[in-house]
Design a protein around this motif. Sequence first.
Motif, mmCIF file in Angstrom:
data_model
loop_
_atom_site.group_PDB
_atom_site.id
_atom_site.type_symbol
_atom_site.label_atom_id
_atom_site.label_comp_id
_atom_site.label_asym_id
_atom_site.label_seq_id
_atom_site.Cartn_x
_atom_site.Cartn_y
_atom_site.Cartn_z
ATOM 1 N N LYS A 14 0.813 -1.209 0.000
ATOM 2 C CA LYS A 14 0.000 0.000 0.000
ATOM 3 C C LYS A 14 0.854 1.270 0.000
ATOM 4 O O LYS A 14 0.561 2.222 -0.729
ATOM 5 C CB LYS A 14 -0.929 -0.030 1.218
ATOM 6 N N GLY A 41 -6.974 3.481 -3.279
ATOM 7 C CA GLY A 41 -7.995 3.002 -2.366
ATOM 8 C C GLY A 41 -8.313 1.540 -2.638
ATOM 9 O O GLY A 41 -7.831 0.965 -3.603
ATOM 10 N N ARG A 42 -9.135 0.987 -1.773
ATOM 11 C CA ARG A 42 -9.551 -0.414 -1.923
ATOM 12 C C ARG A 42 -10.645 -0.490 -2.981
ATOM 13 O O ARG A 42 -11.507 0.368 -3.077
ATOM 14 C CB ARG A 42 -10.052 -0.957 -0.601
ATOM 15 N N ARG A 43 -10.587 -1.545 -3.763
ATOM 16 C CA ARG A 43 -11.575 -1.766 -4.809
ATOM 17 C C ARG A 43 -12.069 -3.210 -4.715
ATOM 18 O O ARG A 43 -11.413 -4.068 -4.131
ATOM 19 C CB ARG A 43 -10.986 -1.551 -6.208
ATOM 20 N N GLY A 65 -12.128 -5.708 -1.609
ATOM 21 C CA GLY A 65 -11.302 -5.129 -0.556
ATOM 22 C C GLY A 65 -9.879 -5.636 -0.521
ATOM 23 O O GLY A 65 -9.050 -5.094 0.194
ATOM 24 N N ASN A 66 -9.568 -6.677 -1.273
ATOM 25 C CA ASN A 66 -8.209 -7.204 -1.302
ATOM 26 C C ASN A 66 -7.309 -6.448 -2.267
ATOM 27 O O ASN A 66 -6.094 -6.558 -2.199
ATOM 28 C CB ASN A 66 -8.202 -8.691 -1.678
ATOM 29 N N TYR A 76 -5.850 -2.978 -3.732
ATOM 30 C CA TYR A 76 -5.618 -1.570 -3.390
ATOM 31 C C TYR A 76 -4.867 -0.962 -4.568
ATOM 32 O O TYR A 76 -3.783 -1.435 -4.937
ATOM 33 C CB TYR A 76 -4.779 -1.462 -2.117
ATOM 34 N N TYR A 114 -0.807 -1.110 -8.089
ATOM 35 C CA TYR A 114 -1.661 -1.826 -7.154
ATOM 36 C C TYR A 114 -0.875 -2.805 -6.297
ATOM 37 O O TYR A 114 0.279 -3.112 -6.570
ATOM 38 C CB TYR A 114 -2.771 -2.557 -7.903
ATOM 39 N N ASN A 167 -3.840 -7.368 -0.871
ATOM 40 C CA ASN A 167 -3.659 -7.583 0.570
ATOM 41 C C ASN A 167 -4.545 -8.718 1.024
ATOM 42 O O ASN A 167 -5.671 -8.786 0.751
ATOM 43 C CB ASN A 167 -3.997 -6.322 1.359
#
Length: 123
Positions: free
Chosen positions: A75, A97-99, A102-103, A105, A120, A123
């Motif tokens: 990140k 941001g998270r897309r 949510g894994n 970024y 990117y 996570n």
Amino acid sequence: MIGYATLGTNDVDRAIAFYDAVFQPMEAKRFAINERITLWSRAKGEPMLGISIPFDGEAATSGNGTMVAVNVGDKAMVDSVYGKALEAGGQDEGAPGRRGNGNFYGGYFRDPDGNKLVVYCMN
């Protein structure tokens, strides 16, 4: 799987300055250079991203729906590379941001020639 990808440019000097700045946080360096193409990579054998003057002699254009995704590891590096892209003259296409679930970024931007990229991490 991917060895390298190239993006067209109409201004080689501007594109080189932009990508030198963008890739600085990742410690990627110019790896292969000739009169038509410049490629950056972090190390020999790793994937490369480059800019090139179109072989057909026509003007370079950005593709609608075309995007290059660069995995930068974490990140903090997404934020750093995205920030460098905007500082170097890139256009915001979506702040980091998270897309999705949510894994993922990522931060999206366009280079000075209009090519769309995302940096990117997962996570």
